[in-house]
Design an enzyme around this catalytic site. Structure first.
Site, mmCIF file in Angstrom:
data_model
loop_
_atom_site.group_PDB
_atom_site.id
_atom_site.type_symbol
_atom_site.label_atom_id
_atom_site.label_comp_id
_atom_site.label_asym_id
_atom_site.label_seq_id
_atom_site.Cartn_x
_atom_site.Cartn_y
_atom_site.Cartn_z
ATOM 1 N N TRP A 1 19.348 -80.645 -28.757
ATOM 2 C CA TRP A 1 19.944 -81.028 -30.079
ATOM 3 C C TRP A 1 20.851 -82.165 -29.766
ATOM 4 O O TRP A 1 21.967 -81.883 -28.997
ATOM 5 C CB TRP A 1 20.644 -79.971 -30.816
ATOM 6 C CG TRP A 1 21.376 -80.049 -32.101
ATOM 7 C CD1 TRP A 1 20.374 -80.719 -33.216
ATOM 8 C CD2 TRP A 1 22.358 -79.742 -32.543
ATOM 9 N NE1 TRP A 1 21.253 -80.642 -34.325
ATOM 10 C CE2 TRP A 1 22.518 -80.070 -33.920
ATOM 11 C CE3 TRP A 1 23.636 -78.974 -32.079
ATOM 12 C CZ2 TRP A 1 23.853 -79.894 -34.583
ATOM 13 C CZ3 TRP A 1 24.673 -78.855 -32.715
ATOM 14 C CH2 TRP A 1 24.676 -79.161 -34.084
ATOM 15 N N ASP B 1 23.697 -71.325 -27.215
ATOM 16 C CA ASP B 1 23.503 -71.814 -28.619
ATOM 17 C C ASP B 1 22.593 -70.579 -29.328
ATOM 18 O O ASP B 1 21.421 -70.638 -28.965
ATOM 19 C CB ASP B 1 23.172 -73.112 -28.711
ATOM 20 C CG ASP B 1 23.116 -73.950 -29.963
ATOM 21 O OD1 ASP B 1 23.192 -73.135 -31.148
ATOM 22 O OD2 ASP B 1 23.455 -75.156 -30.263
ATOM 23 N N LYS C 1 20.990 -70.913 -40.655
ATOM 24 C CA LYS C 1 19.624 -70.633 -40.814
ATOM 25 C C LYS C 1 18.966 -69.342 -41.179
ATOM 26 O O LYS C 1 18.478 -68.984 -42.155
ATOM 27 C CB LYS C 1 18.690 -71.276 -39.693
ATOM 28 C CG LYS C 1 19.276 -72.354 -38.820
ATOM 29 C CD LYS C 1 19.159 -73.527 -39.523
ATOM 30 C CE LYS C 1 20.304 -74.487 -38.852
ATOM 31 N NZ LYS C 1 20.040 -76.041 -38.741
HETATM 32 C C1 LMR Z 1 18.714 -79.794 -37.114
HETATM 33 O O1 LMR Z 1 18.638 -79.998 -36.027
HETATM 34 O O2 LMR Z 1 18.125 -80.235 -37.842
HETATM 35 C C2 LMR Z 1 19.717 -78.942 -37.811
HETATM 36 O O3 LMR Z 1 20.419 -78.170 -36.753
HETATM 37 C C3 LMR Z 1 20.831 -79.505 -38.592
HETATM 38 C C4 LMR Z 1 21.733 -80.384 -37.909
HETATM 39 O O4 LMR Z 1 22.836 -80.272 -38.435
HETATM 40 O O5 LMR Z 1 21.291 -81.378 -37.260
#
Ligand code: LMR
Length: 398
Positions: free
Chosen positions: A131, A211, A246
C-alpha cells in the site's frame, strides 16, 4: 509566501475515487479505492453498526467530554481482546497498550513518529508491492524505505525470495507485514511461512509492524489473526495498526488503533507517555464516535454475533466475485489471464493488464482501477462482469 510550495502529484487512490464520482458513463465500474461493495454495488452501513449507533445516540448518560489522548479505553481493550488470545497474560505483565487512532492510517503514522524518535536511521522494509501510503508516511518522516520481494511473476507469493531478502535486513530495522488480505496483491502468507518469518525477525532483531486493515475479510476473524497470536507469544516487541474502516464499514468515522507489545511494564509506560504526547501534538485526543459504535458491538454478545455473521458474508461475497471473474473469463476464452485472482483473498488482486489498457478502460469504458492493475474485486458482480471481461480482455497480458 505560499507560491514557493512545490507542486506535488495528487494521491492516486483518492483522486481516482473523486474522478469516478464524476464519471458519466452509465456502465461505469469502480474497481479503485478499497471499499467493500455488496452485490448491488453499494457500500451499505452494516446492520450491527446501525443498531449500535442508535444505542450510542440514545444513551442518556453519554457525554461529549474529552476522553484523553488514548481515546475510549473500553474500545482499546476490546480491540486488544480481539487480537490476542493471550491478552490476559500480556495485560498482567503490563506489556501491551492500545491507543485509539484516526483510522489505520493514523496508527501507521503514529508508529512512524515514535520509531523516528527512537532512531531515525532505522531502515523501513515493505513488501514489493505494498500500500503506497506505507512508503509515503515513513519517507515523509525522513526515514529510508526499502523493499523486500513479495509477488512472483505468475502472481503467486515468491516466498523463497522474500525469505532470502528479509534474512539479510540489517539488525534492528523495521519490517511492515500485512497480517491478512495483502494490499494490493490479495496473496497472503501461509501459516508455515509465518513461522519462518518469525525466526528471521528473532534472528535479526527486527521490529515488526503488522498492518491489520482487513481483519476478517481474507479468511475470517480467527485465521486472519494467526500471525498476531504467533508473534505475540514469542516476541518482545511488535506494533499492530488496526483499522475498523473495512470490517466495521466505518470508513469516514476514521476509527482504528495502534497496539504496541513491549518487553516489560517499564517500556510500556514510556511508550504510553510518548504516544500521549504525539497525539496531543497532532489532534490532542481522538474523536470517539466511531469508537463508541465499535465498543457497543464488541461488548454485546448479540451485536458481536451479527457483526461476525456480516463479516463472514462479506468475505464469502468477495470470494464469489473472484469465482465470477474466473468463470466469466473462461467463458470469454481468456482464462489464463485471471488465474492469479482465483488464489487471492480479501478485496484486492493485481491483474496482468497492459498500462495503456488501464487508461483506455478508464477513458473509453468508465472502468476504474489503479495504475498498478490493482482491482477491488468486490466491485464486480453478476450485472457488470460480462462488460468488465469483454472490455479488459484485449489488454490482458498473456
Ligand atoms: C485502499 O488501499 O484503497 C484503501 O486502503 C483506501 C486508502 O486509504 O488508500
Amino acid at each position: 509566501m505560499l507560491e514557493v510550495l512545490e507542486t506535488i502529484p495528487p494521491d492516486p487512490i483518492l483522486t481516482l475515487s473523486e474522478h469516478f464520482i464524476k464519471e458519466v458513463n452509465p456502465k461505469k465500474i469502480d474497481l479503485g479505492i478499497g471499499l467493500y461493495k455488496d452485490i448491488s454495488n453499494k457500500t451499505p452501513i452494516m446492520g450491527c453498526v446501525k443498531i449500535a449507533e442508535k444505542k450510542v445516540i440514545n444513551n442518556l448518560s453519554a457525554d461529549k467530554i474529552y476522553k484523553g489522548s488514548s481515546g475510549l479505553n473500553s474500545f482499546c481493550e476490546m480491540i486488544s481482546e480481539l487480537l490476542f488470545s493471550n491478552k490476559k497474560e500480556l495485560a498482567q505483565e503490563g506489556r501491551v497498550l492500545s491507543f485509539q487512532t484516526i483510522g489505520g492510517t493514523g496508527a501507521i503514522r503514529l508508529s512512524a513518529e515514535i520509531i523516528h524518535q527512537i532512531n531515525p536511521e532505522r531502515g523501513i522494509w515493505v513488501s514489493n508491492p505494498t500500500w503506497d501510503n506505507h512508503k509515503d508516511i515513513f519517507e515523509y518522516m525522513g526515514m529510508k524505505v526499502y523493499y523486500y520481494p513479495y509477488q512472483g511473476i505468475c502472481g503467486e507469493l515468491d516466498f523463497q525470495s522474500m525469505l532470502e531478502s528479509i534474512s539479510i535486513i540489517p539488525r534492528g530495522d523495521v519490517i511492515i507485514l500485512h497480517g491478512c488480505g495483502h494490499n494490493p496483491t490479495g496473496i497472503d502468507i501461509k501459516k508455515k511461512q509465518w513461522s519462518k518469518i518469525l525466526e528471521v525477525i528473532k534472528d535479526r532483531n527486527l521490529l515488526p509492524i503488522i498492518d491489520m486493515a482487513y481483519h476478517g475479510l481474507a479468511k475470517g476473524l480467527q485465521d486472519d489473526n494467526y500471525c498476531i497470536d504467533l508473534f505475540s507469544s514469542q516476541l518482545d516487541e511488535m506494533f499492530i495498526s488496526y483499522s475498523c474502516s473495512k470490517n466495521f464499514g466505518l470508513y469516514s468515522d476514521r476509527i482504528g488503533a495502534l497496539i504496541v507489545l513491549t518487553k516489560d511494564r517499564n517500556s510500556c509506560f514510556k511508550v504510553k507517555l510518548q504516544l500521549s504526547r504525539l497525539t496531543r501534538l497532532s489532534c490532542s485526543s481522538p474523536p470517539i464516535h466511531g469508537a463508541l459504535i465499535v465498543n457497543e458491538i464488541l461488548s454485546s454478545v448479540e451485536l458481536k454475533k451479527i457483526w461476525t455473521d456480516e463479516i463472514t458474508n462479506m468475505m464469502i461475497r468477495a470470494r464469489a466475485a473472484r469465482k465470477l471473474l474466473l468463470v466469466e473469463s473462461q467463458r470469454q476464452n481468456c482464462a489464463r489471464s485471471f488465474i492469479e485472482v482465483g488464489s487471492g483473498v480479501g478485496l484486492f488482486s493485481i491483474i496482468p493488464i497492459k498500462a495503456e489498457g488501464i487508461d483506455i478502460l478508464k477513458n473509453n469504458f468508465g472502468i476504474y482501477m489503479l495504475n498498478s492493475g490493482r482491482i477491488n474485486i468486490s466491485g464486480l458482480n453478476e450485472n457488470n462482469i460480462e462488460y468488465f471481461v469483454s472490455s479488459a480482455k484485449p489488454f490482458m497480458n498473456k
